[in-house]
Design a protein around this motif. Structure first.
Motif, PDB file in Angstrom:
ATOM      1  N   LEU A  53       0.836  -1.192   0.000  1.00 50.60           N
ATOM      2  CA  LEU A  53       0.000   0.000   0.000  1.00 50.60           C
ATOM      3  C   LEU A  53       0.878   1.253   0.000  1.00 50.60           C
ATOM      4  CD1 LEU A  53      -2.843   1.155   0.115  1.00 50.60           C
ATOM      5  CD2 LEU A  53      -2.753   0.953   2.595  1.00 50.60           C
ATOM      6  N   ASN A  54       1.806   1.304   0.953  1.00 45.95           N
ATOM      7  CA  ASN A  54       2.766   2.399   1.049  1.00 45.95           C
ATOM      8  C   ASN A  54       3.851   1.956   2.013  1.00 45.95           C
ATOM      9  OD1 ASN A  54       4.254   4.672   1.832  1.00 45.95           O
ATOM     10  ND2 ASN A  54       2.556   6.028   1.412  1.00 45.95           N
ATOM     11  N   ASN A  55       5.074   1.860   1.530  1.00 48.64           N
ATOM     12  CA  ASN A  55       6.136   1.303   2.367  1.00 48.64           C
ATOM     13  C   ASN A  55       6.719   2.275   3.389  1.00 48.64           C
ATOM     14  OD1 ASN A  55       7.617   2.910   0.663  1.00 48.64           O
ATOM     15  ND2 ASN A  55       9.000   1.313  -0.016  1.00 48.64           N
ATOM     16  N   LYS A  56       6.127   3.439   3.539  1.00 47.21           N
ATOM     17  CA  LYS A  56       6.582   4.402   4.546  1.00 47.21           C
ATOM     18  C   LYS A  56       5.424   4.860   5.442  1.00 47.21           C
ATOM     19  CE  LYS A  56      10.978   5.305   3.230  1.00 47.21           C
ATOM     20  NZ  LYS A  56      12.130   5.689   4.004  1.00 47.21           N
ATOM     21  N   THR A  57       4.345   4.058   5.499  1.00 45.27           N
ATOM     22  CA  THR A  57       3.185   4.394   6.314  1.00 45.27           C
ATOM     23  C   THR A  57       2.987   3.348   7.400  1.00 45.27           C
ATOM     24  OG1 THR A  57       2.058   5.547   4.515  1.00 45.27           O
ATOM     25  CG2 THR A  57       0.684   4.770   6.310  1.00 45.27           C
ATOM     26  N   ALA A  58       2.790   3.817   8.628  1.00 41.21           N
ATOM     27  CA  ALA A  58       2.457   2.945   9.751  1.00 41.21           C
ATOM     28  C   ALA A  58       1.001   3.179  10.116  1.00 41.21           C
ATOM     29  CB  ALA A  58       3.346   3.250  10.949  1.00 41.21           C
ATOM     30  N   PHE A  59       0.252   2.114  10.214  1.00 41.52           N
ATOM     31  CA  PHE A  59      -1.142   2.184  10.652  1.00 41.52           C
ATOM     32  C   PHE A  59      -1.150   1.769  12.119  1.00 41.52           C
ATOM     33  CE2 PHE A  59      -1.151   1.626   6.126  1.00 41.52           C
ATOM     34  CZ  PHE A  59      -2.140   2.496   5.699  1.00 41.52           C
ATOM     35  N   ILE A  60      -1.603   2.657  12.982  1.00 40.01           N
ATOM     36  CA  ILE A  60      -1.454   2.482  14.425  1.00 40.01           C
ATOM     37  C   ILE A  60      -2.796   2.674  15.125  1.00 40.01           C
ATOM     38  CG2 ILE A  60      -0.269   3.369  16.494  1.00 40.01           C
ATOM     39  CD1 ILE A  60       1.682   2.210  14.458  1.00 40.01           C
ATOM     40  N   THR A  61      -3.059   1.839  16.142  1.00 37.71           N
ATOM     41  CA  THR A  61      -4.243   2.036  16.975  1.00 37.71           C
ATOM     42  C   THR A  61      -3.918   3.042  18.073  1.00 37.71           C
ATOM     43  OG1 THR A  61      -3.630   0.204  18.413  1.00 37.71           O
ATOM     44  CG2 THR A  61      -5.119  -0.304  16.588  1.00 37.71           C
ATOM     45  N   LEU A  62      -4.928   3.709  18.562  1.00 35.83           N
ATOM     46  CA  LEU A  62      -4.749   4.655  19.662  1.00 35.83           C
ATOM     47  C   LEU A  62      -4.602   3.874  20.955  1.00 35.83           C
ATOM     48  CD1 LEU A  62      -4.710   7.504  20.834  1.00 35.83           C
ATOM     49  CD2 LEU A  62      -7.200   7.425  20.904  1.00 35.83           C
ATOM     50  N   SER A  63      -3.554   4.119  21.686  1.00 32.43           N
ATOM     51  CA  SER A  63      -3.335   3.477  22.979  1.00 32.43           C
ATOM     52  C   SER A  63      -3.265   4.536  24.059  1.00 32.43           C
ATOM     53  CB  SER A  63      -2.030   2.684  22.958  1.00 32.43           C
ATOM     54  OG  SER A  63      -1.769   2.154  24.239  1.00 32.43           O
ATOM     55  N   SER A  64      -3.905   4.259  25.193  1.00 33.34           N
ATOM     56  CA  SER A  64      -3.865   5.213  26.297  1.00 33.34           C
ATOM     57  C   SER A  64      -2.509   5.205  26.993  1.00 33.34           C
ATOM     58  CB  SER A  64      -4.978   4.921  27.300  1.00 33.34           C
ATOM     59  OG  SER A  64      -4.833   3.613  27.804  1.00 33.34           O
ATOM     60  N   ASP A  65      -1.759   4.131  26.827  1.00 30.50           N
ATOM     61  CA  ASP A  65      -0.435   4.034  27.436  1.00 30.50           C
ATOM     62  C   ASP A  65       0.603   4.575  26.458  1.00 30.50           C
ATOM     63  OD1 ASP A  65       1.276   2.656  29.686  1.00 30.50           O
ATOM     64  OD2 ASP A  65       2.197   2.150  27.749  1.00 30.50           O
ATOM     65  N   ILE A  66       1.289   5.629  26.842  1.00 32.22           N
ATOM     66  CA  ILE A  66       2.222   6.299  25.932  1.00 32.22           C
ATOM     67  C   ILE A  66       3.383   5.383  25.530  1.00 32.22           C
ATOM     68  CG2 ILE A  66       3.556   7.402  27.757  1.00 32.22           C
ATOM     69  CD1 ILE A  66       3.789   9.838  25.857  1.00 32.22           C
ATOM     70  N   THR A  67       3.866   4.558  26.453  1.00 30.07           N
ATOM     71  CA  THR A  67       4.971   3.652  26.133  1.00 30.07           C
ATOM     72  C   THR A  67       4.528   2.621  25.102  1.00 30.07           C
ATOM     73  OG1 THR A  67       5.850   3.960  28.353  1.00 30.07           O
ATOM     74  CG2 THR A  67       6.679   2.073  27.114  1.00 30.07           C
TER      75      THR A  67
END
Length: 90
Positions: A53-67
């Motif tokens: 799709l795009n080799n420089k894109t990260a698909f990330i879920t929202l996490s309440s824990d910053i770490t």
């Protein structure tokens, strides 16, 4: 290396900037891996990297824990790094 575009709702953008700043301050080498290998961080309902799709894109879920949020971004950046290294070797 350049600026990362963050796409998502307000909370996701804030949390992602906090995670990137945490890495920049506490683990600069990991931060550099992200900056070099990710151009877009896109909010998603699952975390993944799709090189077709795009080799420089990260698909990330929202996490309440910053770490945890920071680790998701770094994990996907390593996928991008490995993929792009393999392409350049062939």
């Amino acid at each position: 290396m350049g600026q990362i575009l963050i796409k998502g709702n307000r909370e996701f953008i804030i949390r992602t900037n906090e995670a990137l700043n945490l890495l920049k301050e506490r683990d600069y080498l990991s931060y550099k891996v992200i900056i070099k290998n990710i151009e877009v961080i896109h909010q998603s309902n699952k975390t993944y990297f799709d090189p077709f799709l795009n080799n420089k894109t990260a698909f990330i879920t929202l996490s309440s824990d910053i770490t945890w949020h920071a680790s998701q971004i770094l994990h996907e950046a390593y996928h991008s790094k490995l993929y792009n290294n393999a392409i350049s070797e062939n």
